[in-house]
Design an enzyme around this catalytic site. Structure first.
Site, short mmCIF file in Angstrom:
data_model
loop_
_atom_site.label_atom_id
_atom_site.label_comp_id
_atom_site.label_asym_id
_atom_site.label_seq_id
_atom_site.Cartn_x
_atom_site.Cartn_y
_atom_site.Cartn_z
N CYS A 25 -33.93 -87.39 63.82
CA CYS A 25 -32.77 -87.31 64.65
C CYS A 25 -33.05 -86.47 66.01
CB CYS A 25 -31.87 -86.16 63.61
SG CYS A 25 -30.38 -85.65 64.58
N CYS A 65 -31.00 -83.57 67.15
CA CYS A 65 -31.13 -82.36 66.10
C CYS A 65 -32.38 -81.67 66.59
CB CYS A 65 -31.50 -82.79 64.67
SG CYS A 65 -29.98 -83.62 64.03
N ASP A 66 -33.55 -82.56 66.90
CA ASP A 66 -34.58 -82.06 67.28
C ASP A 66 -35.51 -82.34 68.54
OD1 ASP A 66 -34.53 -81.01 64.60
OD2 ASP A 66 -35.48 -82.94 63.70
#
Length: 309
Positions: A136, A139-140
């Site tokens: 993701c 997300c990261d």
């Protein structure tokens, strides 16, 4: 929990929330199990959604899901941020058990559990998850500022991940096992025009390198079989999804890939009173709008079923 409810919806996202909106408006008092971690579905991990009808300037994925959730609540859906961990779906009354140990009984169930990120299947991929390996970018991606990263895949999701990562990384290498992308032309053109994206064609990842943290990838050319290694600070895997149907085996008919089979154009499964929608069913289109549409269908199918029983 001895009460027998009209309808329980398992899952959220565009399909589950849309089913909840329609079912609530039909006075079915649906109970929606959103998921403890996956509430809102895959769009919670996206940035701008440009192709959902009604938003000419685009809409952020989490905002879209939050609006759908609020709309379901407005009409009376009861939303529970927990998981269903066990289901008995045969018979006239269905039995479901949630992660807190509560048992529910329902006359009808809508399955909208969606799909999960597909893994390459390498031992070190799992071992280095969260230490360089991710599924993701939204997300990261922030953690890879001024780093060099690789993205594996060739579809729209991989292109979206690669483009997003160029906000942070100094260079993004997109690794694809073929020599052409599966992505839509508009997405492919956008990536091709991005000077921070390099394409590594006819290549597959055969190992993730590193001890405490990822340090690179072992690669294999899919044409001539030559092996090589390259240094990368991060790997983002974007090779597709697998349906979240692990609780359904032996009860609900699944196809060879694990997707739920439904009758014709309906959302009816092989179990009377059980309906399925969204990415749990659809491995062809997999769009937010088609998931929402199938959620609407599932609610209408469930409403008609309950009216007849």
């Amino acid at each position: 929990m001895s009460e027998i409810h009209n309808l329980v919806i398992v899952g959220s996202g565009p399909a589950g929330y849309t089913a909840a909106i329609y079912a609530a408006r039909a006075q079915l008092s649906p109970i929606v199990y959103e998921g403890s971690v996956t509430a809102g579905g895959a769009l919670m991990n996206t940035t701008e959604v440009e192709n959902f009808p009604g938003f000419p300037d685009g809409v952020m994925g989490p905002d879209l899901m939050d609006n759908l959730r609020k709309q379901a609540e407005k009409f009376g859906a009861k939303l529970i941020t927990d998981d269903i961990v066990e289901m008995k779906l045969d018979g006239e009354v269905k039995t479901l058990i949630d992660g807190s140990g509560n048992t529910l009984k329902a006359k009808a169930v809508i399955l909208a559990t969606g799909s999960a990120y597909k893994e390459i299947g390498l031992e070190n991929e799992k071992r280095l998850s969260g230490r360089g390996v991710s599924w993701c970018a939204t997300c990261d991606g922030f953690f890879f500022r001024e780093k060099e990263v690789a993205v594996v895949g060739g579809g729209d999701s991989a292109i979206e991940e690669a483009n997003f990562l160029t906000r942070f990384a100094t260079k993004v290498t997109l690794i694809h096992r073929r020599d052409t992308l599966r992505a839509s032309k508009i997405m492919a053109d956008r990536a091709m025009a991005n000077p921070k994206i390099e394409f590594l064609w006819n290549t597959e990842v055969i190992d993730v390198l590193g001890d405490a943290n990822m340090s690179g990838l072992a690669l294999k050319n899919t044409v001539d079989g030559t092996l090589s290694q390259r240094n990368f600070d991060g790997l983002f895997v974007a090779i597709g999804h697998v349906p979240r149907s692990e609780l359904l085996g032996g009860q609900i008919d699944l196809d060879s890939e694990g997707y739920v089979k439904v009758e014709g154009r309906s959302t009816r499964t092989n179990q009377v009173g059980v309906f399925a929608c969204g990415d749990l069913v659809d491995h062809t289109y997999r769009q937010a709008i088609t998931a929402a549409g199938s959620g609407c269908q599932a609610a209408l199918d469930a409403e008609r079923f309950l009216a007849g029983h």
